[in-house]
Design a protein around this motif. Sequence first.
Motif, PDB file in Angstrom:
ATOM      1  N   PHE A   1      24.782  70.921   9.931  1.00  0.00           N
ATOM      2  CA  PHE A   1      24.418  71.129  12.051  1.00  0.00           C
ATOM      3  C   PHE A   1      24.654  68.970  11.951  1.00  0.00           C
ATOM      4  N   CYS A   2      25.094  68.890  12.410  1.00  0.00           N
ATOM      5  CA  CYS A   2      25.895  67.309  12.500  1.00  0.00           C
ATOM      6  C   CYS A   2      24.503  66.607  13.995  1.00  0.00           C
ATOM      7  N   GLU A   3      24.194  66.196  14.030  1.00  0.00           N
ATOM      8  CA  GLU A   3      24.488  65.260  15.286  1.00  0.00           C
ATOM      9  C   GLU A   3      23.729  63.936  15.679  1.00  0.00           C
ATOM     10  N   MET A   4      24.818  63.122  16.028  1.00  0.00           N
ATOM     11  CA  MET A   4      25.348  61.931  16.134  1.00  0.00           C
ATOM     12  C   MET A   4      25.691  61.602  17.640  1.00  0.00           C
ATOM     13  N   ASP A   5      25.515  59.898  18.186  1.00  0.00           N
ATOM     14  CA  ASP A   5      25.217  59.471  18.674  1.00  0.00           C
ATOM     15  C   ASP A   5      25.883  58.044  18.770  1.00  0.00           C
TER      16      ASP A   5
ATOM     17  N   ASN B   1      37.483  53.288  18.125  1.00  0.00           N
ATOM     18  CA  ASN B   1      36.607  51.731  17.331  1.00  0.00           C
ATOM     19  C   ASN B   1      34.985  52.768  18.217  1.00  0.00           C
ATOM     20  N   CYS B   2      34.382  53.314  18.489  1.00  0.00           N
ATOM     21  CA  CYS B   2      33.629  54.246  18.930  1.00  0.00           C
ATOM     22  C   CYS B   2      32.249  53.474  17.558  1.00  0.00           C
ATOM     23  N   THR B   3      31.374  53.223  18.312  1.00  0.00           N
ATOM     24  CA  THR B   3      30.073  52.782  17.713  1.00  0.00           C
ATOM     25  C   THR B   3      28.730  53.563  17.295  1.00  0.00           C
ATOM     26  N   VAL B   4      28.774  54.150  15.619  1.00  0.00           N
ATOM     27  CA  VAL B   4      28.422  55.215  15.675  1.00  0.00           C
ATOM     28  C   VAL B   4      26.678  54.787  15.673  1.00  0.00           C
ATOM     29  N   ILE B   5      25.887  55.385  16.312  1.00  0.00           N
ATOM     30  CA  ILE B   5      24.639  54.541  16.601  1.00  0.00           C
ATOM     31  C   ILE B   5      23.135  55.461  16.588  1.00  0.00           C
ATOM     32  N   SER B   6      23.600  56.502  15.454  1.00  0.00           N
ATOM     33  CA  SER B   6      22.607  57.219  15.138  1.00  0.00           C
ATOM     34  C   SER B   6      23.163  58.590  14.424  1.00  0.00           C
ATOM     35  N   GLN B   7      23.238  58.766  13.244  1.00  0.00           N
ATOM     36  CA  GLN B   7      23.749  60.352  12.919  1.00  0.00           C
ATOM     37  C   GLN B   7      22.507  61.147  11.680  1.00  0.00           C
ATOM     38  N   GLU B   8      22.722  61.537  12.343  1.00  0.00           N
ATOM     39  CA  GLU B   8      21.770  62.839  10.971  1.00  0.00           C
ATOM     40  C   GLU B   8      22.936  63.519  10.780  1.00  0.00           C
ATOM     41  N   LEU B   9      23.443  64.003   9.436  1.00  0.00           N
ATOM     42  CA  LEU B   9      23.995  64.486   9.180  1.00  0.00           C
ATOM     43  C   LEU B   9      24.085  65.281   7.652  1.00  0.00           C
ATOM     44  N   GLN B  10      23.768  66.909   8.356  1.00  0.00           N
ATOM     45  CA  GLN B  10      23.823  67.610   7.172  1.00  0.00           C
ATOM     46  C   GLN B  10      24.113  69.585   7.905  1.00  0.00           C
TER      47      GLN B  10
ATOM     48  N   ILE C   1      30.827  35.560  20.638  1.00  0.00           N
ATOM     49  CA  ILE C   1      32.436  37.036  20.156  1.00  0.00           C
ATOM     50  C   ILE C   1      31.697  38.300  21.319  1.00  0.00           C
ATOM     51  N   GLN C   2      33.056  38.350  21.403  1.00  0.00           N
ATOM     52  CA  GLN C   2      33.992  39.905  22.426  1.00  0.00           C
ATOM     53  C   GLN C   2      33.254  40.692  22.010  1.00  0.00           C
ATOM     54  N   LYS C   3      32.338  41.926  22.938  1.00  0.00           N
ATOM     55  CA  LYS C   3      32.149  42.925  22.840  1.00  0.00           C
ATOM     56  C   LYS C   3      32.501  44.316  23.855  1.00  0.00           C
ATOM     57  N   ASN C   4      32.888  45.270  23.224  1.00  0.00           N
ATOM     58  CA  ASN C   4      33.525  46.488  24.034  1.00  0.00           C
ATOM     59  C   ASN C   4      32.165  47.088  24.883  1.00  0.00           C
ATOM     60  N   ILE C   5      32.545  47.378  26.076  1.00  0.00           N
ATOM     61  CA  ILE C   5      31.192  47.876  26.880  1.00  0.00           C
ATOM     62  C   ILE C   5      31.127  49.538  26.905  1.00  0.00           C
ATOM     63  N   GLU C   6      30.615  49.974  26.114  1.00  0.00           N
ATOM     64  CA  GLU C   6      30.485  51.215  25.786  1.00  0.00           C
ATOM     65  C   GLU C   6      29.865  51.691  25.986  1.00  0.00           C
ATOM     66  N   THR C   7      30.191  53.000  26.756  1.00  0.00           N
ATOM     67  CA  THR C   7      29.456  54.883  27.238  1.00  0.00           C
ATOM     68  C   THR C   7      28.849  54.754  26.113  1.00  0.00           C
ATOM     69  N   LYS C   8      27.672  55.868  25.766  1.00  0.00           N
ATOM     70  CA  LYS C   8      27.082  56.353  24.651  1.00  0.00           C
ATOM     71  C   LYS C   8      26.925  58.084  25.146  1.00  0.00           C
ATOM     72  N   TYR C   9      27.390  58.357  24.196  1.00  0.00           N
ATOM     73  CA  TYR C   9      27.700  59.941  23.917  1.00  0.00           C
ATOM     74  C   TYR C   9      26.767  60.732  22.946  1.00  0.00           C
ATOM     75  N   HIS C  10      26.296  61.817  23.079  1.00  0.00           N
ATOM     76  CA  HIS C  10      25.699  63.044  22.038  1.00  0.00           C
ATOM     77  C   HIS C  10      26.815  63.387  21.413  1.00  0.00           C
ATOM     78  N   LEU C  11      27.268  63.868  20.488  1.00  0.00           N
ATOM     79  CA  LEU C  11      27.749  64.571  19.426  1.00  0.00           C
ATOM     80  C   LEU C  11      26.988  66.146  18.907  1.00  0.00           C
ATOM     81  N   SER C  12      27.205  67.236  18.178  1.00  0.00           N
ATOM     82  CA  SER C  12      26.991  67.812  18.050  1.00  0.00           C
ATOM     83  C   SER C  12      27.896  68.937  17.240  1.00  0.00           C
ATOM     84  N   PHE C  13      27.803  69.248  17.027  1.00  0.00           N
ATOM     85  CA  PHE C  13      28.984  70.037  15.302  1.00  0.00           C
ATOM     86  C   PHE C  13      28.493  70.803  14.044  1.00  0.00           C
ATOM     87  N   ASP C  14      29.487  71.373  13.485  1.00  0.00           N
ATOM     88  CA  ASP C  14      29.127  71.905  12.548  1.00  0.00           C
ATOM     89  C   ASP C  14      29.673  71.049  11.211  1.00  0.00           C
TER      90      ASP C  14
END
Length: 200
Positions: free
Chosen positions: A168-172, A157-166, A129-142
Motif C-alpha cells: 500500500f503506497c503513501e506519497m506527498d 510536473n509534480c514534485t515528489v516530496i516523500s514516498q513510502e512504496l509497499q 532559477i524559476q520554480k513553480n508555486i505548488e499545492t501539497k497533496y497526500h496520495l494513498s493507493f494500492d
Amino acid sequence: MEVYFTIDKTAVAEFKDRGSKFLAYAFPVKSPEEVKECLGEVKKEHPKATHHCYAYRLGTGGLQFRASDDGEPSGSAGKPILGQIDSRQITDVLIVVVRYFGGSLLGVPGLINAYKMSAAMVLQLIPVIQKNIETKYHLSFDYTIMNEVMMVVKQNNCTVISQELQLFCEMDIGVPKSGEELCLIRFKDIYGLEIRKLKL
C-alpha cells in the motif's frame, strides 16, 4: 502568482574596504531551522570575525524575513543585505556577511555600501532559477495502480516530496498551481486513489 524565483546553489564572495574584509555567503534555505544551521556553519568557520550580519527571506510569498546587524550600527548591515535579496525579487535565500575589522572606521554610509556590495557580489555568482508555486497533496493507493499514478505525477510536473512504496503506497506531492485543476481531474479518474490536500 504561479511561480517564484530563488537560488539552488551556495556561493562566497569577498569585498574589501579600508582594511576591513567582508565575506558574503549565500545559501538556498527553506526554513528558519536551515537558516540557523547555515549561520552556525559560517560562525564555526569564522570564530574570530568581528560581526556575522545576515538577512533572509522565506516562503513563496516572501512573507517571512529577518535582517540582523549583529552589533553593527542599526540598519547598516542587515537592511542593505535584505535590500539586495529584494532587488533580485528572490526568496528562500539567506545571505551571511562576515566582517573582519581592519582598523579604520567606515562610518554608517561606508558600512551600508560594504554590506550592500558584498551581498550584490555573491548574488552575481549564482543564477536565479524559476520554480513553480505548488499545492501539497497526500496520495494513498494500492501498489497495483502505481504506474497510473506516477504517469500523472510526471506529466503534470509534480514534485515528489516523500514516498513510502509497499503493497500500500503513501506519497506527498507538490502540484504546480498553474495546472492544479487539470491534474486533480486526472487523479480523480484513477480508480482506488485517495487524495487529500495537505495543510501548510
